[in-house]
Design a protein around this motif. Sequence first.
Motif, PDB file in Angstrom:
ATOM      1  N   LYS A 252       0.831  -1.199   0.000  1.00 36.88           N
ATOM      2  CA  LYS A 252       0.000   0.000   0.000  1.00 36.88           C
ATOM      3  C   LYS A 252       0.867   1.251   0.000  1.00 36.88           C
ATOM      4  O   LYS A 252       2.021   1.229   0.424  1.00 36.88           O
ATOM      5  CB  LYS A 252      -0.921   0.012   1.221  1.00 36.88           C
ATOM      6  N   THR A 253       0.286   2.340  -0.456  1.00 40.48           N
ATOM      7  CA  THR A 253       0.976   3.616  -0.338  1.00 40.48           C
ATOM      8  C   THR A 253       1.091   3.965   1.136  1.00 40.48           C
ATOM      9  O   THR A 253       0.327   3.477   1.974  1.00 40.48           O
ATOM     10  CB  THR A 253       0.207   4.731  -1.055  1.00 40.48           C
ATOM     11  N   LEU A 254       2.034   4.841   1.454  1.00 47.70           N
ATOM     12  CA  LEU A 254       2.217   5.218   2.853  1.00 47.70           C
ATOM     13  C   LEU A 254       0.981   5.918   3.423  1.00 47.70           C
ATOM     14  O   LEU A 254       0.680   5.786   4.613  1.00 47.70           O
ATOM     15  CB  LEU A 254       3.449   6.107   2.993  1.00 47.70           C
ATOM     16  N   ARG A 255       0.263   6.643   2.591  1.00 43.34           N
ATOM     17  CA  ARG A 255      -0.960   7.295   3.073  1.00 43.34           C
ATOM     18  C   ARG A 255      -1.923   6.258   3.631  1.00 43.34           C
ATOM     19  O   ARG A 255      -2.542   6.470   4.694  1.00 43.34           O
ATOM     20  CB  ARG A 255      -1.625   8.072   1.941  1.00 43.34           C
ATOM     21  N   ALA A 256      -2.058   5.129   2.934  1.00 45.07           N
ATOM     22  CA  ALA A 256      -2.965   4.072   3.389  1.00 45.07           C
ATOM     23  C   ALA A 256      -2.332   3.229   4.489  1.00 45.07           C
ATOM     24  O   ALA A 256      -2.986   2.896   5.485  1.00 45.07           O
ATOM     25  CB  ALA A 256      -3.355   3.192   2.204  1.00 45.07           C
ATOM     26  N   ALA A 257      -1.062   2.878   4.307  1.00 42.32           N
ATOM     27  CA  ALA A 257      -0.404   1.984   5.270  1.00 42.32           C
ATOM     28  C   ALA A 257      -0.283   2.620   6.650  1.00 42.32           C
ATOM     29  O   ALA A 257      -0.325   1.924   7.666  1.00 42.32           O
ATOM     30  CB  ALA A 257       0.979   1.594   4.754  1.00 42.32           C
ATOM     31  N   LEU A 258      -0.112   3.937   6.698  1.00 43.60           N
ATOM     32  CA  LEU A 258       0.092   4.629   7.974  1.00 43.60           C
ATOM     33  C   LEU A 258      -1.200   5.185   8.571  1.00 43.60           C
ATOM     34  O   LEU A 258      -1.160   5.870   9.594  1.00 43.60           O
ATOM     35  CB  LEU A 258       1.101   5.771   7.799  1.00 43.60           C
ATOM     36  N   ALA A 259      -2.335   4.887   7.946  1.00 41.40           N
ATOM     37  CA  ALA A 259      -3.602   5.438   8.440  1.00 41.40           C
ATOM     38  C   ALA A 259      -3.893   4.996   9.870  1.00 41.40           C
ATOM     39  O   ALA A 259      -4.288   5.810  10.717  1.00 41.40           O
ATOM     40  CB  ALA A 259      -4.740   5.023   7.502  1.00 41.40           C
ATOM     41  N   ALA A 274       4.313  17.015   5.749  1.00 44.57           N
ATOM     42  CA  ALA A 274       5.157  17.803   6.656  1.00 44.57           C
ATOM     43  C   ALA A 274       6.592  17.291   6.677  1.00 44.57           C
ATOM     44  O   ALA A 274       7.536  18.067   6.871  1.00 44.57           O
ATOM     45  CB  ALA A 274       4.571  17.776   8.063  1.00 44.57           C
ATOM     46  N   ALA A 275       6.762  15.993   6.445  1.00 47.73           N
ATOM     47  CA  ALA A 275       8.098  15.391   6.433  1.00 47.73           C
ATOM     48  C   ALA A 275       8.759  15.486   5.064  1.00 47.73           C
ATOM     49  O   ALA A 275       9.910  15.050   4.893  1.00 47.73           O
ATOM     50  CB  ALA A 275       8.014  13.933   6.857  1.00 47.73           C
ATOM     51  N   GLY A 276       8.033  16.021   4.082  1.00 49.69           N
ATOM     52  CA  GLY A 276       8.600  16.165   2.746  1.00 49.69           C
ATOM     53  C   GLY A 276       8.610  14.870   1.957  1.00 49.69           C
ATOM     54  O   GLY A 276       9.457  14.664   1.086  1.00 49.69           O
ATOM     55  N   ILE A 277       7.648  13.988   2.253  1.00 52.07           N
ATOM     56  CA  ILE A 277       7.587  12.677   1.599  1.00 52.07           C
ATOM     57  C   ILE A 277       6.238  12.513   0.908  1.00 52.07           C
ATOM     58  O   ILE A 277       5.188  12.842   1.476  1.00 52.07           O
ATOM     59  CB  ILE A 277       7.815  11.552   2.629  1.00 52.07           C
ATOM     60  N   SER A 278       6.267  11.994  -0.303  1.00 55.61           N
ATOM     61  CA  SER A 278       5.034  11.817  -1.062  1.00 55.61           C
ATOM     62  C   SER A 278       4.122  10.818  -0.373  1.00 55.61           C
ATOM     63  O   SER A 278       4.555   9.707  -0.023  1.00 55.61           O
ATOM     64  CB  SER A 278       5.348  11.315  -2.473  1.00 55.61           C
ATOM     65  N   PRO A 279       2.833  11.165  -0.193  1.00 56.49           N
ATOM     66  CA  PRO A 279       1.885  10.208   0.386  1.00 56.49           C
ATOM     67  C   PRO A 279       1.706   8.961  -0.483  1.00 56.49           C
ATOM     68  O   PRO A 279       1.230   7.937   0.000  1.00 56.49           O
ATOM     69  CB  PRO A 279       0.586  11.020   0.459  1.00 56.49           C
ATOM     70  N   GLN A 280       2.109   9.044  -1.758  1.00 58.04           N
ATOM     71  CA  GLN A 280       1.975   7.900  -2.664  1.00 58.04           C
ATOM     72  C   GLN A 280       3.195   6.981  -2.635  1.00 58.04           C
ATOM     73  O   GLN A 280       3.215   5.940  -3.290  1.00 58.04           O
ATOM     74  CB  GLN A 280       1.743   8.403  -4.096  1.00 58.04           C
ATOM     75  N   ALA A 281       4.222   7.376  -1.906  1.00 59.79           N
ATOM     76  CA  ALA A 281       5.423   6.539  -1.796  1.00 59.79           C
ATOM     77  C   ALA A 281       5.108   5.287  -0.988  1.00 59.79           C
ATOM     78  O   ALA A 281       4.082   5.204  -0.301  1.00 59.79           O
ATOM     79  CB  ALA A 281       6.549   7.323  -1.133  1.00 59.79           C
ATOM     80  N   ARG A 282       6.006   4.313  -1.075  1.00 60.40           N
ATOM     81  CA  ARG A 282       5.877   3.096  -0.278  1.00 60.40           C
ATOM     82  C   ARG A 282       7.063   2.969   0.662  1.00 60.40           C
ATOM     83  O   ARG A 282       8.140   3.508   0.396  1.00 60.40           O
ATOM     84  CB  ARG A 282       5.759   1.872  -1.191  1.00 60.40           C
ATOM     85  N   GLY A 283       6.864   2.221   1.733  1.00 59.67           N
ATOM     86  CA  GLY A 283       7.893   2.111   2.761  1.00 59.67           C
ATOM     87  C   GLY A 283       9.225   1.611   2.243  1.00 59.67           C
ATOM     88  O   GLY A 283      10.276   2.017   2.733  1.00 59.67           O
TER      89      GLY A 283
END
Length: 312
Positions: A252-259, A274-283
């Motif tokens: 999952k994308t980090l936006r979903a995985a970290l929900a 805020a951390a400068g990382i794309s919400p679409q990135a993966r871990g």
Amino acid sequence: MSTTEPDAPEPHAAAPAAPDGLLGPADIRELAAALGVRPTKQRGQNFVIDANTVRRIVRTAEVRPDDVVVEIGPGLGSLTLALLEAADRVTAVEIDDVLAGALPATIEARMPARAGRFSLVHSDAMRVEELPGPAPTALVANLPYNVAVPVLLHMLERFPTIERTLVMVQAEVADRLAAAPGSKVYGVPSVKANWYADVKRAGAIGRTVFWPAPNVDSGLVSLVRRTEPVRTTASRAEVFAVVDAAFAQRRKTLRAALAGWAGSAPAAEAALVAAGISPQARGEALTVEEFARIAEARTVESRIAESKGAGA
């Protein structure tokens, strides 16, 4: 490491006993028979029976004459004896009752001049909170495959004086520990190990140097503690919580995985931005420093929210 498993084959006896006090295949066979020992799968026990292999491990670990080495799972003492030759002191942590009881006598018999430099801790390594004598400077071990990563991380966290580590683990585990961001095998072990140290593969070990011979190959992993910790105001526990959440659903994308970790997908997205990382990135694409930035951003947001609530 051992007790009862009647189907373990006899140690390979092609190589002669080592002349310098180290253990060869015949020595291992005699010791095991005298103790009624058979390696157990439950504790991931595979004894090293080749003196050249333990010498190689000590060389690769760059053990120095002033080092205080801690060894996990010494078993019958193959690696322990080689470490005692090279280090100032060696402390071995052994969970098995029979092996823990026998090891001091083996050291005394085979290397009496160094026996005073050896200490034994009869315990589960995951429960060890302190060690006798001077603080350890190095960790060298043939780690049981089933507990290798948690034991390694526990020791690095609990004993910050350990500067250099060399562990022999299953080849697959070695690959994971040393993996870089973007690799298919990059994951929780990779990130957490990198929190403490610079990690790299340090060689391969064949199956025939063990008794019983495992069904997998082994690898050496070198970890040199960071001279400067990861720069972050977030705690280790906070950073590791992000790592665990990110890889629990690694596709999952980090936006979903970290929900779940953040409380909601929008909250996760806010922390990522805020951390400068794309919400679409993966871990699997992130460095440990980037995970730390996410943890830090979420911590800051939480404090701001708490202060607003308190002022309401």
